[in-house]
Design a protein around this motif. Sequence first.
Motif, PDB file in Angstrom:
ATOM      1  N   ARG A 148       0.833  -1.181   0.000  1.00 46.71           N
ATOM      2  CA  ARG A 148       0.000   0.000   0.000  1.00 46.71           C
ATOM      3  C   ARG A 148       0.878   1.245   0.000  1.00 46.71           C
ATOM      4  N   GLU A 149       0.468   2.236  -0.781  1.00 46.16           N
ATOM      5  CA  GLU A 149       1.254   3.463  -0.873  1.00 46.16           C
ATOM      6  C   GLU A 149       0.375   4.690  -0.682  1.00 46.16           C
ATOM      7  N   PHE A 150       1.007   5.733  -0.192  1.00 40.24           N
ATOM      8  CA  PHE A 150       0.324   7.000   0.026  1.00 40.24           C
ATOM      9  C   PHE A 150       0.036   7.675  -1.304  1.00 40.24           C
ATOM     10  N   VAL A 151      -1.123   8.331  -1.388  1.00 40.93           N
ATOM     11  CA  VAL A 151      -1.491   9.059  -2.599  1.00 40.93           C
ATOM     12  C   VAL A 151      -1.617  10.561  -2.320  1.00 40.93           C
ATOM     13  N   ALA A 152      -2.466  10.914  -1.361  1.00 44.18           N
ATOM     14  CA  ALA A 152      -2.723  12.329  -1.092  1.00 44.18           C
ATOM     15  C   ALA A 152      -3.319  12.486   0.295  1.00 44.18           C
ATOM     16  N   ALA A 153      -3.164  13.693   0.855  1.00 53.38           N
ATOM     17  CA  ALA A 153      -3.725  13.973   2.172  1.00 53.38           C
ATOM     18  C   ALA A 153      -4.167  15.418   2.250  1.00 53.38           C
ATOM     19  N   LEU A 154      -5.117  15.655   3.128  1.00 51.88           N
ATOM     20  CA  LEU A 154      -5.633  17.008   3.360  1.00 51.88           C
ATOM     21  C   LEU A 154      -5.814  17.209   4.851  1.00 51.88           C
ATOM     22  N   ARG A 155      -5.293  18.308   5.343  1.00 54.45           N
ATOM     23  CA  ARG A 155      -5.441  18.656   6.753  1.00 54.45           C
ATOM     24  C   ARG A 155      -6.679  19.526   6.888  1.00 54.45           C
ATOM     25  N   TRP A 156      -7.565  19.147   7.814  1.00 52.65           N
ATOM     26  CA  TRP A 156      -8.814  19.878   7.959  1.00 52.65           C
ATOM     27  C   TRP A 156      -8.564  21.358   8.260  1.00 52.65           C
ATOM     28  N   SER A 157      -7.685  21.624   9.193  1.00 55.93           N
ATOM     29  CA  SER A 157      -7.416  22.995   9.585  1.00 55.93           C
ATOM     30  C   SER A 157      -6.499  23.648   8.562  1.00 55.93           C
ATOM     31  N   GLY A 158      -7.004  24.609   7.867  1.00 54.19           N
ATOM     32  CA  GLY A 158      -6.204  25.328   6.887  1.00 54.19           C
ATOM     33  C   GLY A 158      -6.229  24.747   5.497  1.00 54.19           C
ATOM     34  N   GLY A 159      -6.696  23.499   5.372  1.00 52.34           N
ATOM     35  CA  GLY A 159      -6.811  22.892   4.053  1.00 52.34           C
ATOM     36  C   GLY A 159      -5.500  22.528   3.392  1.00 52.34           C
TER      37      GLY A 159
ATOM     38  N   ASP B 106       4.605  12.056  -5.331  1.00 48.79           N
ATOM     39  CA  ASP B 106       5.164  12.585  -6.573  1.00 48.79           C
ATOM     40  C   ASP B 106       4.509  11.957  -7.799  1.00 48.79           C
ATOM     41  N   SER B 107       4.110  10.705  -7.684  1.00 48.25           N
ATOM     42  CA  SER B 107       3.560   9.983  -8.830  1.00 48.25           C
ATOM     43  C   SER B 107       2.208  10.530  -9.292  1.00 48.25           C
ATOM     44  N   VAL B 108       1.525  11.275  -8.434  1.00 50.35           N
ATOM     45  CA  VAL B 108       0.200  11.784  -8.799  1.00 50.35           C
ATOM     46  C   VAL B 108       0.144  13.308  -8.826  1.00 50.35           C
ATOM     47  N   LYS B 109       1.215  13.941  -8.437  1.00 51.46           N
ATOM     48  CA  LYS B 109       1.240  15.405  -8.359  1.00 51.46           C
ATOM     49  C   LYS B 109       0.946  16.006  -9.723  1.00 51.46           C
ATOM     50  N   GLY B 110       0.037  16.955  -9.758  1.00 54.13           N
ATOM     51  CA  GLY B 110      -0.348  17.596 -11.011  1.00 54.13           C
ATOM     52  C   GLY B 110      -1.476  16.892 -11.737  1.00 54.13           C
ATOM     53  N   ARG B 111      -1.796  15.672 -11.334  1.00 52.75           N
ATOM     54  CA  ARG B 111      -2.891  14.924 -11.969  1.00 52.75           C
ATOM     55  C   ARG B 111      -4.063  14.705 -11.018  1.00 52.75           C
ATOM     56  N   PHE B 112      -3.782  14.535  -9.744  1.00 54.23           N
ATOM     57  CA  PHE B 112      -4.813  14.264  -8.743  1.00 54.23           C
ATOM     58  C   PHE B 112      -5.000  15.487  -7.862  1.00 54.23           C
ATOM     59  N   GLY B 113      -6.227  15.656  -7.361  1.00 53.94           N
ATOM     60  CA  GLY B 113      -6.503  16.749  -6.440  1.00 53.94           C
ATOM     61  C   GLY B 113      -7.402  16.274  -5.313  1.00 53.94           C
ATOM     62  N   ILE B 114      -6.990  16.517  -4.081  1.00 49.92           N
ATOM     63  CA  ILE B 114      -7.801  16.162  -2.920  1.00 49.92           C
ATOM     64  C   ILE B 114      -8.488  17.423  -2.420  1.00 49.92           C
ATOM     65  N   SER B 115      -9.746  17.295  -2.063  1.00 48.54           N
ATOM     66  CA  SER B 115     -10.495  18.470  -1.626  1.00 48.54           C
ATOM     67  C   SER B 115     -11.534  18.078  -0.604  1.00 48.54           C
ATOM     68  N   ARG B 116     -11.970  19.100   0.129  1.00 44.51           N
ATOM     69  CA  ARG B 116     -13.018  18.904   1.115  1.00 44.51           C
ATOM     70  C   ARG B 116     -14.320  19.320   0.479  1.00 44.51           C
ATOM     71  N   ASP B 117     -15.290  18.457   0.516  1.00 45.11           N
ATOM     72  CA  ASP B 117     -16.590  18.775  -0.051  1.00 45.11           C
ATOM     73  C   ASP B 117     -17.383  19.636   0.926  1.00 45.11           C
ATOM     74  N   ASN B 118     -18.451  20.214   0.419  1.00 47.27           N
ATOM     75  CA  ASN B 118     -19.296  21.044   1.261  1.00 47.27           C
ATOM     76  C   ASN B 118     -19.933  20.235   2.388  1.00 47.27           C
ATOM     77  N   THR B 119     -20.156  18.942   2.129  1.00 48.43           N
ATOM     78  CA  THR B 119     -20.710  18.087   3.164  1.00 48.43           C
ATOM     79  C   THR B 119     -19.667  17.880   4.252  1.00 48.43           C
ATOM     80  N   GLU B 120     -20.065  17.998   5.465  1.00 52.30           N
ATOM     81  CA  GLU B 120     -19.140  17.861   6.579  1.00 52.30           C
ATOM     82  C   GLU B 120     -18.484  16.490   6.587  1.00 52.30           C
ATOM     83  N   ASN B 121     -17.223  16.461   6.837  1.00 52.57           N
ATOM     84  CA  ASN B 121     -16.453  15.231   6.967  1.00 52.57           C
ATOM     85  C   ASN B 121     -16.432  14.397   5.698  1.00 52.57           C
ATOM     86  N   THR B 122     -16.435  15.042   4.573  1.00 52.45           N
ATOM     87  CA  THR B 122     -16.348  14.348   3.293  1.00 52.45           C
ATOM     88  C   THR B 122     -15.191  14.904   2.486  1.00 52.45           C
ATOM     89  N   VAL B 123     -14.370  14.007   1.962  1.00 50.85           N
ATOM     90  CA  VAL B 123     -13.285  14.431   1.099  1.00 50.85           C
ATOM     91  C   VAL B 123     -13.395  13.706  -0.233  1.00 50.85           C
TER      92      VAL B 123
END
Length: 124
Positions: free
Chosen positions: A45-56, A62-79
Amino acid sequence: QVQLDESGGGLVQAGGSLRLSCAASGRNFGSTAMGWFRQAPGKEREFVAALRWSGGTTYYADSVKGRFGISRDNTENTVSLQMNSLRAEDTAVYYCAASRSAGWYLPNFVYDYWGQGTQVTVSS
């Protein structure tokens, strides 16, 4: 009990896009960050992406940089994980994970809760 529910996996041609979502629920969830990991057949298993709740703050492999995007949806606790320009080597089971680590340096975060995974298959 914390529960993470992933959705959005499937089959796509190389160069295409998919969007994965992860909804977190449970009492005293208290996560500080959410992450996506993946595991291809015969590989660790390998890491892909992460998002910190505070500050976003976000962090990508590196393998996904520029192609993948992680984001927080408007729904609470959904990424979500938007995956563009997909390649055959992106084929894997993708897992959502939640961390309760303190601090701000995402690469050091430890993940405490895991989803069941969703299959992403990219045909070449």
